[in-house]
Scaffold this active site. Sequence first.
Site, PDB file in Angstrom:
ATOM      1  N   ASP A 135       0.599  -1.264  -1.223  1.00 17.89           N
ATOM      2  CA  ASP A 135       1.893  -1.142  -0.531  1.00 17.89           C
ATOM      3  C   ASP A 135       2.393  -2.501  -0.029  1.00 17.89           C
ATOM      4  OD1 ASP A 135       1.406   1.500  -1.005  1.00 17.89           O
ATOM      5  OD2 ASP A 135       1.166   2.092   1.075  1.00 17.89           O
ATOM      6  N   ASP A 156       0.802   0.851  -5.838  1.00 15.60           N
ATOM      7  CA  ASP A 156       2.128   1.144  -5.276  1.00 15.60           C
ATOM      8  C   ASP A 156       2.700  -0.071  -4.554  1.00 15.60           C
ATOM      9  OD1 ASP A 156       1.557   3.732  -6.158  1.00 15.60           O
ATOM     10  OD2 ASP A 156       0.841   4.380  -4.194  1.00 15.60           O
ATOM     11  N   ARG A 213       5.042   5.515 -10.332  1.00 14.55           N
ATOM     12  CA  ARG A 213       4.760   6.933 -10.111  1.00 14.55           C
ATOM     13  C   ARG A 213       5.665   7.403  -8.983  1.00 14.55           C
ATOM     14  NH1 ARG A 213      -1.181   7.546  -7.180  1.00 14.55           N
ATOM     15  NH2 ARG A 213      -0.893   5.982  -5.531  1.00 14.55           N
ATOM     16  N   TRP A 215       6.790   8.679  -5.628  1.00 16.86           N
ATOM     17  CA  TRP A 215       6.539   9.020  -4.232  1.00 16.86           C
ATOM     18  C   TRP A 215       7.487  10.144  -3.824  1.00 16.86           C
ATOM     19  CZ3 TRP A 215       7.017   5.024   0.371  1.00 16.86           C
ATOM     20  CH2 TRP A 215       6.455   5.592   1.524  1.00 16.86           C
TER      21      TRP A 215
END
Length: 305
Positions: A135, A156, A213, A215
Amino acid sequence: MAVSSSNTDAVLITVDQSGTGDYRTIQEAIDAVASNNSELIYISIKPGTYREKIVVPADKPFITLSGTEGFNTTITWNDGGDIFDSPTMSVMASDFVARFLTIRNDFGTRGKGIALRVSADRAAFYGCRITSYQDTLLDDFGRHYYYNCYIEGATDFICGNAASFFQSCQLHSLAKNLGTITAQHRNSPLENTGFTFLGCKITGLDNATVLGRPWGSYSRVIYAHTYMSSAISPDGWRDWDDPSNQRTVYYGEYKCYGPGADRSKRVGWSRELSHDESAPILNMTMIGGRSWLRPAPTRFRKHVK
């Protein structure tokens, strides 16, 4: 956007750890800006490593933080856990600009450790290096522009629900397997959010990373004219173990190239965009950039403490 001075005229504040500037720390310089500021403020940061946790509060718009080169002016911290509390730098104010800075979180591979959180409208980043592991960039909400930036992580590492345009950026994956570049958080087809990558470059270990992907179930991510190295696995995208997302996400590629851009084994629910489909996204319409992106100031007035 409305400011009381012209877009080429700014108040200059200098930050220098040696004590020869107006302030020794970046946060002190930000704190010195008046609440509800309506002037362009240019905070010039001298080279060095600044171990600070920075917050640009919501009531202080029109601030620029500028180093001289991304490699020699570093803001770093070491915090993890909650994505809203851990960032090394949190931008909460509109009309923010960062230039030539490294923004780093040294939390490592133990979990979420955000380097940069952008929770404001109209923010732009030029020549910045944004690095962490999971992140890395919490691109939370608002309209944002990233130009010639280096963004590094494994899981991510560009996430959130902003409407963001990434141009000529390098996305470097640290993942050894199952890495993910984006986790875009659009939850409804009515939201005008998503990430567009134009003319970017993706690097990393072979077959270790996917492009994104969801969220959010309506996650929207587009890559165009982007070099994809062999770091990108042939399937390209994941549905976050929820097949229902396959019907609602919008994941597209347009004229990308390199060994990772081969679409012959891509998941069937991603899209190869046509010229007409790509036209609306290959400009700054989604972020309205022409109305708020501004050049660097060329004239400066001295900051009065």
